[in-house]
Enzyme design. Structure first.
Site, PDB file in Angstrom:
ATOM      1  N   TRP A  26       0.821  -1.220   0.000  1.00  0.00           N
ATOM      2  CA  TRP A  26       0.000   0.000   0.000  1.00  0.00           C
ATOM      3  C   TRP A  26       0.853   1.268   0.000  1.00  0.00           C
ATOM      4  CZ3 TRP A  26      -0.535  -4.053   3.416  1.00  0.00           C
ATOM      5  CH2 TRP A  26       0.133  -3.931   4.641  1.00  0.00           C
ATOM      6  N   GLU A  39      -5.582   0.876   5.759  1.00  0.00           N
ATOM      7  CA  GLU A  39      -5.741   1.324   7.141  1.00  0.00           C
ATOM      8  C   GLU A  39      -6.878   0.580   7.842  1.00  0.00           C
ATOM      9  OE1 GLU A  39      -3.751   2.893   8.945  1.00  0.00           O
ATOM     10  OE2 GLU A  39      -2.413   3.687   7.409  1.00  0.00           O
ATOM     11  N   GLN A  44      -6.327  -3.679  14.302  1.00  0.00           N
ATOM     12  CA  GLN A  44      -6.375  -4.927  15.080  1.00  0.00           C
ATOM     13  C   GLN A  44      -5.852  -6.140  14.317  1.00  0.00           C
ATOM     14  OE1 GLN A  44     -10.394  -3.783  15.688  1.00  0.00           O
ATOM     15  NE2 GLN A  44     -10.256  -4.015  17.887  1.00  0.00           N
ATOM     16  N   THR A  45      -5.026  -5.916  13.283  1.00  0.00           N
ATOM     17  CA  THR A  45      -4.506  -7.038  12.497  1.00  0.00           C
ATOM     18  C   THR A  45      -3.054  -6.755  12.124  1.00  0.00           C
ATOM     19  OG1 THR A  45      -6.734  -7.236  11.574  1.00  0.00           O
ATOM     20  CG2 THR A  45      -5.033  -8.538  10.529  1.00  0.00           C
ATOM     21  N   TYR A  84     -13.466  -9.039  12.725  1.00  0.00           N
ATOM     22  CA  TYR A  84     -14.019  -7.688  12.921  1.00  0.00           C
ATOM     23  C   TYR A  84     -14.720  -7.222  11.638  1.00  0.00           C
ATOM     24  CZ  TYR A  84     -10.736  -7.736  16.866  1.00  0.00           C
ATOM     25  OH  TYR A  84     -10.035  -8.076  17.986  1.00  0.00           O
ATOM     26  N   TYR A 122      -8.362   8.233  13.843  1.00  0.00           N
ATOM     27  CA  TYR A 122      -7.096   7.663  13.355  1.00  0.00           C
ATOM     28  C   TYR A 122      -7.106   7.502  11.836  1.00  0.00           C
ATOM     29  CZ  TYR A 122      -3.371   4.511  12.219  1.00  0.00           C
ATOM     30  OH  TYR A 122      -2.267   3.961  11.615  1.00  0.00           O
ATOM     31  N   ASP A 140      -3.056   6.127  17.124  1.00  0.00           N
ATOM     32  CA  ASP A 140      -3.601   4.853  17.589  1.00  0.00           C
ATOM     33  C   ASP A 140      -2.738   4.385  18.764  1.00  0.00           C
ATOM     34  OD1 ASP A 140      -1.244   4.099  16.405  1.00  0.00           O
ATOM     35  OD2 ASP A 140      -2.113   2.552  15.117  1.00  0.00           O
ATOM     36  N   CYS A 194      10.071   0.453  18.527  1.00  0.00           N
ATOM     37  CA  CYS A 194       9.527   0.827  19.838  1.00  0.00           C
ATOM     38  C   CYS A 194       8.348  -0.084  20.172  1.00  0.00           C
ATOM     39  CB  CYS A 194       9.103   2.307  19.787  1.00  0.00           C
ATOM     40  SG  CYS A 194       8.874   3.048  21.411  1.00  0.00           S
ATOM     41  N   CYS A 201      15.824  -0.186  21.972  1.00  0.00           N
ATOM     42  CA  CYS A 201      16.292   1.197  22.156  1.00  0.00           C
ATOM     43  C   CYS A 201      17.657   1.446  21.519  1.00  0.00           C
ATOM     44  CB  CYS A 201      16.351   1.541  23.639  1.00  0.00           C
ATOM     45  SG  CYS A 201      14.707   1.468  24.393  1.00  0.00           S
ATOM     46  N   CYS A 204      17.385   2.599  18.024  1.00  0.00           N
ATOM     47  CA  CYS A 204      16.322   3.582  17.780  1.00  0.00           C
ATOM     48  C   CYS A 204      16.895   4.897  17.238  1.00  0.00           C
ATOM     49  CB  CYS A 204      15.544   3.850  19.068  1.00  0.00           C
ATOM     50  SG  CYS A 204      14.300   5.121  18.843  1.00  0.00           S
TER      51      CYS A 204
END
Length: 356
Positions: A26, A39, A44-45, A84, A122, A140, A194, A201, A204
């Site tokens: 995407w 999106e 949740q996936t 969902y 979101y 989110d 993160c 860290c 990062c």
């Protein structure tokens, strides 16, 4: 502003993203429709689960118009297994609205896009920033986790009002010139560096801007209160066939859990009453006028939702000669492949097939 040097933070974050970003389908173009589909799928996936679904879905429904005109049964089938399902039903009705009200062009203002079904704060921020370059934050759980560590924010992210704290902060922090790269960089950072437990860290790119790292509290953030335990529900299901090998299936109601998906006849069972098998026989008779012989228990399946746990006892059942069920659809095994079933009922079918 929690002593964050905003410009340096933006620069370090975005340059890391442009160097290291994952090659995701995407991200190939800025098509607002494809950004929107991705999106909604990503809610949740996990990314690796979404990729094949996204490719299949955008091949079947390559444009807004194609999705708006599609048969709901085909759309649910293309979503089968992602769960969902209200996400995709809302997506299709919103896309229809874009075609009828906005001439097939996804709106590019916060006011208009927020009116579309299933487009919350979101998704609004993600589509506007990624597809249209509008500096709208997309907040989110992932982004709240990252920013709670960067700025050492100890508000409970499970509370709805906490999101508005992060939105206010991000309106200040977001890059006005590169909002698409900024928002995607924050999401990417949360996904691969993160992470919720044991964040990396040491690799990062914005570690020197991170207060949690400086204070050594990165694993204690974000603060998130626990949800209630899901409620267990005891159930029994019958994979019902007649002597000719036809199956009898049922369409779930058009609202509520797993709306409009197909299932094998099933009922909740009470512990104190008759055996589960007898309760199921009685239910088939009372609800569908179907008289059936049950085979021994094939096994049990557990399916966990956020608020419920289904514990389903699975039986193969044969319709007695002369019994004609009401309100069940009679299908051949081949025809049954066209209908979208929730994962739990795909497993129920596989279980009885394995027991033949």
């Amino acid at each position: 502003m929690h002593s964050l040097h905003i410009e340096d933070f933006r620069r370090d974050l975005i340059s890391w993203y442009l160097r290291e970003k994952r090659d995701l389908p995407w991200r190939l173009d800025q098509d607002p429709y494809k950004v929107w589909v991705s999106e909604i799928m990503l809610q949740q996936t996990r990314v690796d689960t979404v990729i094949p679904y996204f490719l299949n879905f955008t091949e079947k429904f390559p444009t807004l118009e194609a999705l708006a005109a599609a048969d709901e049964e085909d759309v649910l089938k293309a979503w089968e297994g992602l769960g969902y399902y209200s996400r995709v039903r809302n997506l299709q009705s919103a896309v229809k609205e874009v075609v009828s009200t906005y001439g097939g062009v996804v709106p590019n203002t916060p006011e208009e896009i927020s009116k579309l079904k299933g487009v919350g704060p979101y998704t609004k921020g993600a589509i506007l920033s990624i597809a249209y370059g509008v500096p709208e934050p997309a907040v989110d759980g992932n982004v709240m986790r990252v920013m709670s560590r960067i700025l050492s924010i100890w508000e409970d992210i499970a509370k709805p009002k906490t999101r508005t704290i992060f939105e206010k902060i991000l309106y200040e922090v977001i890059s006005k010139e590169q909002p698409s790269e900024f928002n995607q960089a924050l999401m990417e950072l949360g996904a691969i560096v993160c992470t919720p437990t044991s964040p990396s860290c040491l690799i990062c790119p914005v570690r020197e801007h991170c207060q949690a790292f400086e204070e050594g509290v990165q694993t204690e953030l974000p603060v998130k209160s626990k949800k209630k335990k899901p409620r267990p529900v005891s159930m029994a299901a019958a994979v019902l066939k007649d002597d000719a090998g036809n199956f009898y299936i049922h369409k779930r109601p058009s609202s509520g859990l797993l709306a409009n998906l197909w299932e094998f006849p099933n009922c909740e069972t009470e512990i104190e009453l008759l055996s589960q098998k007898e309760q199921l026989v009685r239910y088939l008779h009372d609800e569908y006028e179907a008289d059936a012989e049950m085979e021994p228990l094939s096994g049990t399946i557990q399916h966990i939702f956020s608020h419920l746990v289904w514990n389903i006892s699975v039986y193969a059942a044969r319709l007695k000669p002369g019994s004609i069920p009401k309100n069940l659809l009679k299908v051949t095994e081949a025809e049954m492949q066209k209908y979208a079933f929730p994962v739990s009922h795909q497993k129920i079918y596989q279980m009885t097939e394995a027991h033949k």
